[in-house]
Design a protein around this motif. Structure first.
Motif, short mmCIF file in Angstrom:
data_model
loop_
_atom_site.label_atom_id
_atom_site.label_comp_id
_atom_site.label_asym_id
_atom_site.label_seq_id
_atom_site.Cartn_x
_atom_site.Cartn_y
_atom_site.Cartn_z
N ILE A 1 6.64 0.30 2.50
CA ILE A 1 7.48 1.14 1.64
C ILE A 1 6.55 2.06 0.86
N VAL A 2 6.72 3.36 1.04
CA VAL A 2 5.84 4.34 0.40
C VAL A 2 6.66 5.21 -0.55
N HIS B 1 9.41 16.09 2.44
CA HIS B 1 8.47 15.18 1.76
C HIS B 1 8.55 13.78 2.38
N ILE B 2 9.76 13.34 2.68
CA ILE B 2 9.92 12.02 3.31
C ILE B 2 9.25 12.01 4.68
N GLU B 3 9.45 13.08 5.46
CA GLU B 3 8.82 13.20 6.77
C GLU B 3 7.30 13.15 6.66
N ALA C 1 4.78 10.53 8.41
CA ALA C 1 3.70 10.97 9.30
C ALA C 1 2.33 10.47 8.81
N THR C 2 2.13 10.48 7.50
CA THR C 2 0.85 10.09 6.93
C THR C 2 0.59 8.60 7.04
N HIS C 3 1.63 7.79 6.92
CA HIS C 3 1.45 6.34 6.80
C HIS C 3 1.88 5.54 8.02
N THR C 4 2.36 6.21 9.06
CA THR C 4 2.86 5.47 10.22
C THR C 4 1.75 4.86 11.06
N SER C 5 0.65 5.55 11.23
CA SER C 5 -0.39 5.13 12.19
C SER C 5 -0.93 3.74 11.94
N SER C 6 -0.95 3.30 10.67
CA SER C 6 -1.52 1.99 10.36
C SER C 6 -0.51 0.88 10.38
N THR C 7 0.73 1.19 10.78
CA THR C 7 1.77 0.16 10.85
C THR C 7 2.09 -0.10 12.31
N ALA C 8 1.87 -1.33 12.73
CA ALA C 8 2.13 -1.68 14.14
C ALA C 8 3.60 -1.84 14.38
N ILE D 1 8.75 2.37 6.62
CA ILE D 1 8.07 2.50 7.90
C ILE D 1 7.94 1.11 8.53
N GLY D 2 8.30 0.99 9.79
CA GLY D 2 8.20 -0.28 10.49
C GLY D 2 9.52 -0.64 11.15
#
Length: 198
Positions: A157-158, A185-187, A191-198, A146-147
């Motif tokens: 990286i999650v 699962h990747i999606e 979705a879960t971790h995107t909001s906190s990444t600028a 993500i990013g």
């Protein structure tokens, strides 16, 4: 020491200088035994990024065209990469991937098959991920990057929880159906971790 073990700390240093990297769920990737890490694909930086945040070495597939580049192709092979002819059912690449997983190696694959510049919306995926998951006893770990690869940008990286392959195998699903589950699962990770990444 091989080129992978020599190059890994150098590449890690470069990436950590260039980007602000956060790793989540690293413990979900087993230290030993066959592991199939299935990841979204944003950039050519993805394989070294994932490879440098894990303690165990990774093998990965790359499009055949890259191996035809003088010198670069030889370096790729020494970095545990092997070529695949996309969209052709490349039997040689499939056999090698199966062999690596059955021998207890960790294999990084990108089910979409090519870079996805949309970042959040997954593209159609090839069925190879599901095939490898069904035909081996490898632990299947969804992974999300993500990013955006910009200087000093935040990258995340999650590694998600491993899939319950016993349940999926009992359901007699097709390779394409298992691949779709992996992609879901990747999606969800994105979705879960995107909001906190600028």
């Amino acid at each position: 020491m091989n080129l992978y073990s020599i190059g890994k700390p150098l590449v890690a240093l470069y990436l950590r200088f260039g980007f602000k990297i956060q790793v989540i769920g690293r413990e979900n990737v087993p230290d030993q035994g066959g592991a199939l890490i299935c990841c979204n694909h944003l950039s050519n930086f993805d394989p070294p990024l994932v490879g440098t945040v894990l303690s165990r070495p990774l093998s990965f597939v790359a499009k055949e065209e890259l191996f035809k580049i003088p010198l670069f192709g030889a370096v790729l092979r020494r970095l545990n990469a092997f070529p695949i002819r996309r969209g052709t059912g490349d039997r040689g690449a499939i056999r090698l991937a199966m062999k690596l997983l059955r021998e207890g190696h960790a294999l990084l694959i990108f089910p979409e098959g090519h870079r996805n510049l949309k970042h959040t919306k997954m593209q159609h995926a090839y069925s190879g991920a599901g095939f490898f998951a069904l035909k081996t006893n490898a632990v299947v770990v969804p992974c999300a990057i993500i990013g955006r690869y910009k200087f000093r940008g935040k990258m995340k990286i999650v590694f998600g929880n491993p899939l319950n392959m016993e349940e999926l195998k009992d359901r007699k699903l097709k390779s394409s159906e298992v691949t779709a589950i992996i992609m879901k699962h990747i999606e969800q990770l994105i979705a879960t971790h995107t909001s906190s990444t600028a």
